[in-house]
Design a protein around this motif. Structure first.
Motif, PDB file in Angstrom:
ATOM      1  N   LYS A 172    -113.033  -6.821  -9.983  1.00 26.58           N
ATOM      2  CA  LYS A 172    -112.813  -7.297 -11.469  1.00 26.58           C
ATOM      3  C   LYS A 172    -114.275  -6.794 -12.054  1.00 26.58           C
ATOM      4  O   LYS A 172    -114.020  -6.176 -13.398  1.00 26.58           O
ATOM      5  CB  LYS A 172    -112.809  -8.622 -11.633  1.00 26.58           C
ATOM      6  CG  LYS A 172    -112.700  -9.193 -12.968  1.00 26.58           C
ATOM      7  CD  LYS A 172    -112.367 -10.761 -13.113  1.00 26.58           C
ATOM      8  CE  LYS A 172    -112.342 -11.158 -14.661  1.00 26.58           C
ATOM      9  NZ  LYS A 172    -111.979 -12.807 -14.603  1.00 26.58           N
ATOM     10  N   LYS A 173    -115.244  -6.947 -11.571  1.00 24.20           N
ATOM     11  CA  LYS A 173    -116.395  -6.597 -12.201  1.00 24.20           C
ATOM     12  C   LYS A 173    -116.676  -4.940 -12.377  1.00 24.20           C
ATOM     13  O   LYS A 173    -117.177  -4.350 -13.379  1.00 24.20           O
ATOM     14  CB  LYS A 173    -117.731  -6.792 -11.457  1.00 24.20           C
ATOM     15  CG  LYS A 173    -119.257  -6.573 -11.749  1.00 24.20           C
ATOM     16  CD  LYS A 173    -119.517  -7.391 -13.166  1.00 24.20           C
ATOM     17  CE  LYS A 173    -120.915  -6.870 -13.591  1.00 24.20           C
ATOM     18  NZ  LYS A 173    -121.377  -7.744 -14.731  1.00 24.20           N
ATOM     19  N   ALA A 174    -116.098  -4.294 -11.290  1.00 21.81           N
ATOM     20  CA  ALA A 174    -116.149  -2.904 -11.447  1.00 21.81           C
ATOM     21  C   ALA A 174    -115.049  -2.474 -12.734  1.00 21.81           C
ATOM     22  O   ALA A 174    -115.431  -1.396 -13.264  1.00 21.81           O
ATOM     23  CB  ALA A 174    -115.565  -2.292 -10.162  1.00 21.81           C
ATOM     24  N   THR A 175    -114.136  -3.236 -12.649  1.00 18.55           N
ATOM     25  CA  THR A 175    -113.212  -2.645 -14.035  1.00 18.55           C
ATOM     26  C   THR A 175    -114.004  -2.985 -15.483  1.00 18.55           C
ATOM     27  O   THR A 175    -113.756  -1.969 -16.343  1.00 18.55           O
ATOM     28  CB  THR A 175    -111.831  -3.542 -13.979  1.00 18.55           C
ATOM     29  OG1 THR A 175    -111.265  -3.084 -12.731  1.00 18.55           O
ATOM     30  CG2 THR A 175    -110.835  -3.099 -15.172  1.00 18.55           C
ATOM     31  N   GLU A 176    -114.673  -3.864 -15.351  1.00 20.44           N
ATOM     32  CA  GLU A 176    -115.334  -4.257 -16.781  1.00 20.44           C
ATOM     33  C   GLU A 176    -116.305  -3.316 -16.793  1.00 20.44           C
ATOM     34  O   GLU A 176    -116.305  -2.719 -17.994  1.00 20.44           O
ATOM     35  CB  GLU A 176    -116.213  -5.716 -16.516  1.00 20.44           C
ATOM     36  CG  GLU A 176    -115.149  -6.845 -16.586  1.00 20.44           C
ATOM     37  CD  GLU A 176    -116.129  -8.101 -16.341  1.00 20.44           C
ATOM     38  OE1 GLU A 176    -117.250  -7.987 -16.125  1.00 20.44           O
ATOM     39  OE2 GLU A 176    -115.244  -9.348 -16.239  1.00 20.44           O
ATOM     40  N   THR A 224    -121.693   2.417  -9.765  1.00 22.08           N
ATOM     41  CA  THR A 224    -121.516   1.169  -9.326  1.00 22.08           C
ATOM     42  C   THR A 224    -120.088   0.737  -9.725  1.00 22.08           C
ATOM     43  O   THR A 224    -119.623  -0.105  -8.942  1.00 22.08           O
ATOM     44  CB  THR A 224    -122.423   0.331 -10.244  1.00 22.08           C
ATOM     45  OG1 THR A 224    -123.789   0.540 -10.027  1.00 22.08           O
ATOM     46  CG2 THR A 224    -122.210  -1.203  -9.845  1.00 22.08           C
ATOM     47  N   CYS A 225    -119.404   1.332 -10.358  1.00 19.18           N
ATOM     48  CA  CYS A 225    -117.696   1.171 -10.649  1.00 19.18           C
ATOM     49  C   CYS A 225    -117.216   1.462  -9.135  1.00 19.18           C
ATOM     50  O   CYS A 225    -116.335   0.697  -8.758  1.00 19.18           O
ATOM     51  CB  CYS A 225    -117.176   1.693 -11.814  1.00 19.18           C
ATOM     52  SG  CYS A 225    -118.110   1.697 -13.317  1.00 19.18           S
ATOM     53  N   SER A 226    -117.606   2.515  -8.779  1.00 14.60           N
ATOM     54  CA  SER A 226    -117.133   3.086  -7.309  1.00 14.60           C
ATOM     55  C   SER A 226    -117.560   2.006  -6.257  1.00 14.60           C
ATOM     56  O   SER A 226    -116.976   1.429  -5.470  1.00 14.60           O
ATOM     57  CB  SER A 226    -117.603   4.207  -7.029  1.00 14.60           C
ATOM     58  OG  SER A 226    -116.807   5.447  -7.550  1.00 14.60           O
ATOM     59  N   THR A 227    -118.815   1.778  -6.327  1.00 13.15           N
ATOM     60  CA  THR A 227    -119.388   0.969  -5.250  1.00 13.15           C
ATOM     61  C   THR A 227    -118.965  -0.646  -5.218  1.00 13.15           C
ATOM     62  O   THR A 227    -118.308  -1.015  -4.183  1.00 13.15           O
ATOM     63  CB  THR A 227    -121.134   0.641  -5.529  1.00 13.15           C
ATOM     64  OG1 THR A 227    -121.551   2.023  -5.446  1.00 13.15           O
ATOM     65  CG2 THR A 227    -121.639  -0.069  -4.509  1.00 13.15           C
ATOM     66  N   LEU A 228    -118.865  -1.214  -6.349  1.00 17.89           N
ATOM     67  CA  LEU A 228    -118.314  -2.575  -6.399  1.00 17.89           C
ATOM     68  C   LEU A 228    -116.765  -2.602  -6.224  1.00 17.89           C
ATOM     69  O   LEU A 228    -116.098  -3.396  -5.676  1.00 17.89           O
ATOM     70  CB  LEU A 228    -118.501  -3.175  -7.789  1.00 17.89           C
ATOM     71  CG  LEU A 228    -119.793  -3.377  -8.026  1.00 17.89           C
ATOM     72  CD1 LEU A 228    -119.972  -4.184  -9.437  1.00 17.89           C
ATOM     73  CD2 LEU A 228    -120.549  -4.559  -6.836  1.00 17.89           C
ATOM     74  N   ALA A 229    -115.941  -1.472  -6.464  1.00 14.48           N
ATOM     75  CA  ALA A 229    -114.292  -1.345  -5.983  1.00 14.48           C
ATOM     76  C   ALA A 229    -114.245  -1.265  -4.630  1.00 14.48           C
ATOM     77  O   ALA A 229    -113.625  -1.976  -4.107  1.00 14.48           O
ATOM     78  CB  ALA A 229    -113.967  -0.140  -6.794  1.00 14.48           C
ATOM     79  N   LYS A 230    -115.205  -0.454  -4.058  1.00 13.20           N
ATOM     80  CA  LYS A 230    -115.121  -0.201  -2.601  1.00 13.20           C
ATOM     81  C   LYS A 230    -115.811  -1.444  -1.953  1.00 13.20           C
ATOM     82  O   LYS A 230    -115.128  -1.997  -0.944  1.00 13.20           O
ATOM     83  CB  LYS A 230    -115.975   0.733  -2.185  1.00 13.20           C
ATOM     84  CG  LYS A 230    -116.339   0.967  -0.830  1.00 13.20           C
ATOM     85  CD  LYS A 230    -115.049   1.407  -0.158  1.00 13.20           C
ATOM     86  CE  LYS A 230    -115.191   1.712   1.577  1.00 13.20           C
ATOM     87  NZ  LYS A 230    -114.053   1.982   2.112  1.00 13.20           N
ATOM     88  N   ALA A 231    -116.619  -2.324  -2.250  1.00 12.57           N
ATOM     89  CA  ALA A 231    -117.033  -3.535  -2.056  1.00 12.57           C
ATOM     90  C   ALA A 231    -116.055  -4.529  -2.076  1.00 12.57           C
ATOM     91  O   ALA A 231    -115.865  -5.404  -1.010  1.00 12.57           O
ATOM     92  CB  ALA A 231    -118.511  -4.120  -2.721  1.00 12.57           C
ATOM     93  N   GLY A 232    -115.100  -4.267  -2.921  1.00 13.93           N
ATOM     94  CA  GLY A 232    -114.139  -5.615  -3.127  1.00 13.93           C
ATOM     95  C   GLY A 232    -113.246  -5.395  -1.948  1.00 13.93           C
ATOM     96  O   GLY A 232    -112.605  -6.442  -1.491  1.00 13.93           O
ATOM     97  N   LEU A 233    -112.852  -4.154  -1.503  1.00 17.02           N
ATOM     98  CA  LEU A 233    -112.006  -3.963  -0.664  1.00 17.02           C
ATOM     99  C   LEU A 233    -112.654  -4.298   0.841  1.00 17.02           C
ATOM    100  O   LEU A 233    -111.931  -4.570   1.566  1.00 17.02           O
ATOM    101  CB  LEU A 233    -111.387  -2.363  -0.589  1.00 17.02           C
ATOM    102  CG  LEU A 233    -110.827  -1.956  -1.934  1.00 17.02           C
ATOM    103  CD1 LEU A 233    -110.656  -0.442  -2.220  1.00 17.02           C
ATOM    104  CD2 LEU A 233    -109.420  -2.717  -2.078  1.00 17.02           C
ATOM    105  N   LYS A 292    -109.532   6.046  -8.418  1.00 14.70           N
ATOM    106  CA  LYS A 292    -108.751   6.284  -7.156  1.00 14.70           C
ATOM    107  C   LYS A 292    -108.445   5.010  -6.510  1.00 14.70           C
ATOM    108  O   LYS A 292    -107.351   4.745  -6.034  1.00 14.70           O
ATOM    109  CB  LYS A 292    -109.395   7.274  -6.381  1.00 14.70           C
ATOM    110  CG  LYS A 292    -108.524   7.790  -5.291  1.00 14.70           C
ATOM    111  CD  LYS A 292    -109.387   8.954  -4.304  1.00 14.70           C
ATOM    112  CE  LYS A 292    -108.488   9.259  -3.091  1.00 14.70           C
ATOM    113  NZ  LYS A 292    -107.197   9.878  -3.451  1.00 14.70           N
ATOM    114  N   LEU A 293    -109.527   4.186  -5.953  1.00 21.40           N
ATOM    115  CA  LEU A 293    -109.427   3.006  -5.441  1.00 21.40           C
ATOM    116  C   LEU A 293    -108.937   1.872  -6.118  1.00 21.40           C
ATOM    117  O   LEU A 293    -108.300   0.987  -5.298  1.00 21.40           O
ATOM    118  CB  LEU A 293    -111.105   2.617  -5.123  1.00 21.40           C
ATOM    119  CG  LEU A 293    -111.806   3.088  -4.226  1.00 21.40           C
ATOM    120  CD1 LEU A 293    -113.359   2.949  -4.259  1.00 21.40           C
ATOM    121  CD2 LEU A 293    -111.445   3.353  -2.854  1.00 21.40           C
ATOM    122  N   THR A 294    -108.904   2.001  -7.282  1.00 27.33           N
ATOM    123  CA  THR A 294    -108.205   0.714  -8.058  1.00 27.33           C
ATOM    124  C   THR A 294    -106.816   1.102  -8.883  1.00 27.33           C
ATOM    125  O   THR A 294    -106.053   0.061  -9.017  1.00 27.33           O
ATOM    126  CB  THR A 294    -109.252   0.154  -8.892  1.00 27.33           C
ATOM    127  OG1 THR A 294    -109.459   1.242 -10.152  1.00 27.33           O
ATOM    128  CG2 THR A 294    -110.553  -0.357  -8.532  1.00 27.33           C
TER     129      THR A 294
END
Length: 628
Positions: free
Chosen positions: A195-199, A177-186, A246-248
């Motif tokens: 921010k949630k992905a980072t947490e 989900t860290c990847s999923t939410l980072a990708k979703a943010g973009l 990689k995304l963040t």
């Protein structure tokens, strides 16, 4: 003129020599990934429902149980990548069909159930694949389809944003989900998801021990989980964290994954198999990886620029995986699937490995990658991972994993599916050069905690080497000893010694009065096991069982009361009893020595010991040696 021609010839000769050397050291990993990806995409396409009148139009139907698994629609991304690679519209059409079907299955809250079960944590896998596929086929979607895909992605991301934590799911889902939410943010241009992905990412790496093993796959204590599983880490969690980084650009997480990968690399065996024989979710171990986890190629692709050994690990595991693809194109549960299983495998291994290869293809940055030998290809070493109480030994011919991993699911106890993994200082994986697995392991007692994933296997016996006895109190074995002690070291120029000690226990971790030590002495051509038993409160008949992997064509011949020859074709072995007071038996209940995971069968060699009158101690020694 002659000098010029000679010089030109030498230049060409040198160039050819350099080219051949370079060719021997490099490989086009993108090409390797694409080759297997396309084959898997083809078999997945064969399983897709293509009749528009069918209510399941666009779904993938499983041969094993006939279920239209929602997770199988993660094939949307492998289909999209196959279209990108080949330009063939059949893959484009397949991607659109499966994406549209998946969207029709979405729950009102934005989740997807992992049909036929109620679990919704796999929403993270499904929406990530949907986003990655969209990047490649958006131009081919209709205006209505684009809107529905966007809305589905937004709803799924919102669901994960609200629910995903280590309290909600096992750690691999959190890491993904860290990847999923980072990708979703973009994708959605919304910073809150990043921010949630980072947490989540920082909380996830806080659960990593000093050796880089990630805790959080087991049973729940109060609210969250403990327990490490190397397979799920290599095939799910670490790439989830790495792709997020990689995304963040999160260097803290990136460096943590790089540290962990150095340890995990040692569990890619010389033949490319992935050793998750000891992990707490090893009940789904297939020898190439896990049956429902993604694969290690995406992880190694993320970090291939860091170390040339990662490219080699990725390639070797892929080559090993190919050996586990059945004639019908589906990925099996292990090397002997067709010999031990009466039905085709579930579609899960095929689509999970396909999505992994699709990601690996896109993340690979080099046209030709220089490779280097794996750590496990070197010989003459012993390595201990003290945080998980695991020891590995590598000699000229043998490689072994000895496990005393002590994780306990205190809350669930004997009801926990995580507490039937091999333990107690057993050799959970024994590999021989130019042969493969001589012994392997499976669960101590087979059950079906997830009926969808675990096929029926009535009466199967464990493949794991063990000490055991049964009396009026129940069944006791070293495999249920999760508190044993282990010591290891080099004792000669080519010899390594590992010693473990504990108590024979039942499934409730209760001892019945027999202690043991096992001493393993590894050399280049032999393994000597010395077992000392201490009868301090009970005097049962003890059995020591060595299930030898029974590949097709292997012949077991009893030479005398102390010796068995094992003819495996290119390799021949001798099992020899070196001490007194034991009866050697062979082949008892052989028909029951097989396992769905890993799909292997074995032939049992059994030593029976009766307590010696007037003594509370007993020693038994035997040797497994290579004679050819």
């Amino acid at each position: 003129m002659k000098v010029y021609k000679l010089r030109a010839f030498l230049v060409l000769l040198l160039a050819g020599f350099t080219s051949s050397v370079s060719h021997a050291q490099t490989v086009n990993l993108k090409q390797e990934y694409a080759s297997t990806l396309i084959k898997l995409a083809d078999v997945l396409l064969d399983h897709q429902l293509k009749d528009k009148k069918d209510p399941g139009f666009g779904a993938l139907k499983c041969d094993y149980d006939g279920v239209l698994h929602t997770r199988a629609s993660e094939a949307v991304y492998p289909f999209a990548l196959s279209y990108k690679i080949t330009g063939e519209t059949k893959y484009l059409e397949a991607a659109i069909r499966t994406g549209n079907w998946l969207i029709r299955q979405q729950e009102q809250n934005g989740s997807w159930k992992e049909t036929p079960e109620e679990w919704t944590g796999t929403t993270t896998d499904q929406v990530l694949m949907l986003m990655l596929a969209y990047d490649h086929i958006a131009a081919k979607l209709s205006t209505t389809e684009k809107a529905s895909w966007h809305l589905a992605i937004q709803k799924a991301a919102g669901y994960l944003y609200r629910v995903m934590t280590p309290e909600f799911a096992s750690i691999n889902y959190v890491a993904t989900t860290c990847s999923t939410l980072a990708k979703a943010g973009l994708f959605l241009k919304d910073e809150k998801y990043i921010k949630k992905a980072t947490e989540l990412a920082h909380r996830t790496i806080s659960k990593m021990d000093e050796d880089g093993f990630l805790n959080g796959e087991g049973g729940r204590n109060y609210t969250s989980k403990l327990g490490a599983d190397l397979g799920y880490s290599m095939e799910m969690s670490l790439w989830g964290l790495g792709f997020y980084a990689k995304l963040t650009g999160d260097t803290l997480v990136n460096n943590t994954v790089k540290h962990a990968l150095k340890s995990h690399l040692y569990f890619i065996y010389p033949d490319g198999s992935l050793d998750n024989s000891w992990g707490i979710r090893s009940n789904k171990w297939t020898t190439y990886g896990g049956a429902t986890s993604d694969g290690c190629q995406v992880l190694f692709s993320l970090y291939a620029d860091e170390d040339p050994r990662y490219g080699m690990a990725s390639l070797k595991n892929l080559q090993y995986l190919r050996k586990n693809i059945l004639p019908n194109g589906l990925i099996a549960y292990g090397p002997q699937h067709e010999e031990v299983m009466a039905h085709p495998p579930c579609i899960y291994p095929s689509f999970t490995k396909a999505k992994n290869l699709a990601m690996a293809y896109e993340l690979e940055t080099q046209q030709n990658r220089v490779l280097a030998s794996l750590p496990t290809e070197a010989t003459g070493w012993l390595k201990q991972f003290k945080t998980v109480n695991i020891t590995q030994v590598r000699t000229a011919n043998f490689m072994a994993t000895i496990t005393a991993y002590g994780y306990k699911d205190y809350k669930a106890g004997a009801k926990s599916k995580y507490m039937y993994r091999p333990a107690g200082g057993t050799i959970s994986n024994l590999w021989v050069k130019d042969h493969g697995y001589l012994t392997a392991s499976s669960v101590t007692a087979y059950s079906r905690p997830e009926p969808m994933s675990f096929p029926e296997a009535p009466g199967v016996k464990s493949l794991t080497p063990r000490i055991e006895f049964t009396d009026s109190l129940g069944y006791f074995t070293n495999l249920f000893e999760f508190d044993c002690r282990m010591e290891a070291g080099q004792v000669g120029s080519n010899e390594f010694e590992v010693t473990v000690a504990g108590e024979l226990k039942d499934k409730n971790w209760l001892a019945a009065g027999v202690g043991y030590t096992i001493n393993y002495l590894f050399s280049d051509t032999a393994l000597v096991k010395t077992i000392n038993l201490v009868y301090h409160d009970a005097r049962p008949v003890i059995k020591i069982i060595e299930p030898i992997v029974n590949y097709k064509g292997t012949v077991f011949t009893k030479v005398d009361d102390r010796t068995v020859l094992i003819d495996a074709g290119s390799r021949k072995f001798r099992f020899k009893l070196l001490s007194e007071h034991a009866v050697l038996q062979m082949g008892g209940d052989a028909a029951h020595y097989w396992a769905p995971y890993p799909a292997l069968k074995a032939y049992p060699l059994e030593l029976e010991l009766k307590p010696v009158a007037g003594s509370f101690k007993q020693e038994i020694r035997y040797e497994i040696s290579i004679v050819k």
